[in-house]
Design an enzyme around this catalytic site. Structure first.
Site, short mmCIF file in Angstrom:
data_model
loop_
_atom_site.label_atom_id
_atom_site.label_comp_id
_atom_site.label_asym_id
_atom_site.label_seq_id
_atom_site.Cartn_x
_atom_site.Cartn_y
_atom_site.Cartn_z
N HIS A 115 41.54 122.58 122.51
CA HIS A 115 42.65 122.48 121.85
C HIS A 115 43.13 120.91 122.40
O HIS A 115 42.75 120.58 123.33
CB HIS A 115 43.85 123.35 122.55
CG HIS A 115 44.94 123.21 121.71
ND1 HIS A 115 46.22 122.32 121.75
CD2 HIS A 115 45.73 124.24 120.99
CE1 HIS A 115 47.00 122.41 121.03
NE2 HIS A 115 46.87 123.57 120.30
N ASP A 116 43.43 120.18 121.31
CA ASP A 116 43.63 118.84 121.49
C ASP A 116 44.71 118.39 122.38
O ASP A 116 44.23 117.59 123.44
CB ASP A 116 44.15 118.07 120.07
CG ASP A 116 45.11 118.79 119.36
OD1 ASP A 116 45.57 119.85 119.66
OD2 ASP A 116 45.51 117.94 118.39
N THR A 117 45.65 119.01 122.59
CA THR A 117 46.62 118.93 123.51
C THR A 117 46.25 119.28 124.98
O THR A 117 46.39 118.51 125.84
CB THR A 117 47.89 119.62 123.25
OG1 THR A 117 48.36 119.48 121.98
CG2 THR A 117 49.15 119.24 124.19
N THR A 138 52.34 113.09 115.03
CA THR A 138 53.09 113.58 114.09
C THR A 138 54.21 114.68 114.49
O THR A 138 55.24 114.62 114.12
CB THR A 138 52.39 114.20 113.08
OG1 THR A 138 51.30 113.16 112.56
CG2 THR A 138 52.98 114.66 111.79
N ASN A 175 57.08 122.85 121.53
CA ASN A 175 56.48 122.18 120.37
C ASN A 175 58.08 121.67 119.86
O ASN A 175 58.85 122.29 119.63
CB ASN A 175 56.00 123.19 119.35
CG ASN A 175 54.75 123.44 119.98
OD1 ASN A 175 53.63 122.74 119.77
ND2 ASN A 175 54.66 124.69 120.46
N GLY A 285 49.14 108.72 119.76
CA GLY A 285 49.13 107.66 118.86
C GLY A 285 50.97 107.18 118.87
O GLY A 285 51.28 106.12 118.28
#
Length: 363
Positions: A115-117, A138, A175, A285
């Site tokens: 999972h990217d997080t 995003t 989130n 980012g």
């Protein structure tokens, strides 16, 4: 399950297939998540990596295994779920065919925090202490790293999620909306013939008046793509505020509102874990938006440290190094990150004004 209710959770997709009697489900031998599919292509072994599996809402986060109660309660086939493996597990070696095609030895294939997080949080350059993280892009994901899941009335009420982390940790997080609103405003203005860079947009926001308005950035009406400024103004009118036409003012309102949302979530995190957080680490980012980073420090009244931008990639690579014994611990991994990337520190400014605006608009 300990997981926040979100429409993108895999449980709803699987339940929809079962409800619709989708023929693919009856033919399925194993349900493989995308990251695990790449691992299968590389080494031929089917597994379900823990951090990614944890976000499906099909796992019991107290045990770290598939929840039999969920599968039986929803009449879903538990047989299709692969065995769960922890991040940092060597799950195999490159197949001879893949190794020959890319011209290397049959090197190990590692289940990282897929999972990217999970990989991003692994690469948070934190020192031991009371810290929180914000993965900013995003979307925003704010949370703390804890040793075991907290599943109680408070986490349910606050809509927190207990997602799997590396090295036996839990990512207790929320989130939140991120830079999506600004991205959609930029695309709208571009379609209208105003092709502004993010640097120009940030400069316009810097020059705009402070605390002109407030929006709830998590309003579901903001989720869909398309013209964003009309929806922002509709929100303002619904809440008894004046619509805004100036582009820089709109962006500033979004940034200030996002920073205040971070404060609201941080207060709830501190309530759940029972202690104050001293520093917030922001990765991803979104840290390139330095005005938002400063606003976040101002709103929270806490020190903010930003970097690295590519935390997900760093966490992925370093967990591979951890798996093959090149790194001894998660603490050593984070020390490598601290010594390898440029970090920036923000201290709070105008704390009284931010607190006043927060109390005015936040219940």
């Amino acid at each position: 399950t300990g997981i926040q209710f979100m429409v993108l959770n895999s449980v709803y997709q699987l339940l929809a297939m079962r409800t619709a009697e989708h023929p693919a489900l009856a033919k399925t031998d194993k349900l493989v998540m995308m990251a695990d599919l790449f691992a299968y292509f590389l080494c031929g072994r089917v597994v379900s990596e823990y951090t990614l599996a944890s976000t499906t809402q099909l796992m019991d986060m107290r045990t770290g295994q598939w929840s039999r109660a969920m599968f039986e309660g929803l009449d879903l086939p538990m047989r299709v779920m692969p065995a769960v493996v922890k991040p940092g597990t060597i799950i195999g070696s490159l197949t001879p065919r893949v190794a020959a095609e890319i011209g290397c030895e049959r090197i190990p294939v590692v289940a990282v925090g897929t999972h990217d997080t999970a990989s991003a949080v692994a690469a948070v350059p934190a020192s031991p202490g009371r810290w929180a993280y914000l993965s900013s892009g995003t979307w925003s994901l704010m949370g703390v790293e804890i040793p075991q899941a907290i599943i109680d009335d408070k986490t349910f009420e606050h809509e927190f999620t207990n997602e799997g982390g590396v090295e036996g940790t839990i990512r207790l997080l929320k989130n939140i909306m991120g830079l999506w609103l600004i991205q959609e405003c930029k695309r709208q203005w571009q379609r209208g013939g105003h092709d502004l860079s993010y640097a120009e947009i940030a400069d316009m926001a810097r020059k705009a008046a402070p605390f002109a308005a407030y929006i709830d950035v998590d309003d579901r009406r903001f989720l869909a793509p398309g013209d964003m400024t009309p929806r922002i103004n509709e929100h303002l009118m619904r809440t008894g505020q004046t619509p805004i036409t100036d582009k820089g003012q709109i962006v500033r309102v979004v940034m200030e509102s996002l920073a205040l949302k971070y404060r609201s979530v941080m207060e709830r995190i501190e309530d759940v874990v029972g202690h104050r957080v001293d520093v917030l680490h922001i990765v991803g980012g979104g840290i390139q938006n330095e005005l938002l980073c400063q606003f976040t420090a101002n709103a929270l009244g806490k020190k903010v440290i930003t970097g690295p931008i590519e935390a997900t990639a760093a966490g992925n690579i370093l967990m591979q190094a951890r798996a093959v014994g090149q790194i001894g611990s998660l603490e050593e991994l984070r020390a490598i990150v601290r010594n390898s990337f440029e970090l920036k520190e923000y201290t709070p400014q105008d704390a009284a004004a931010w607190t006043k605006h927060y109390k005015k608009h936040t219940p």
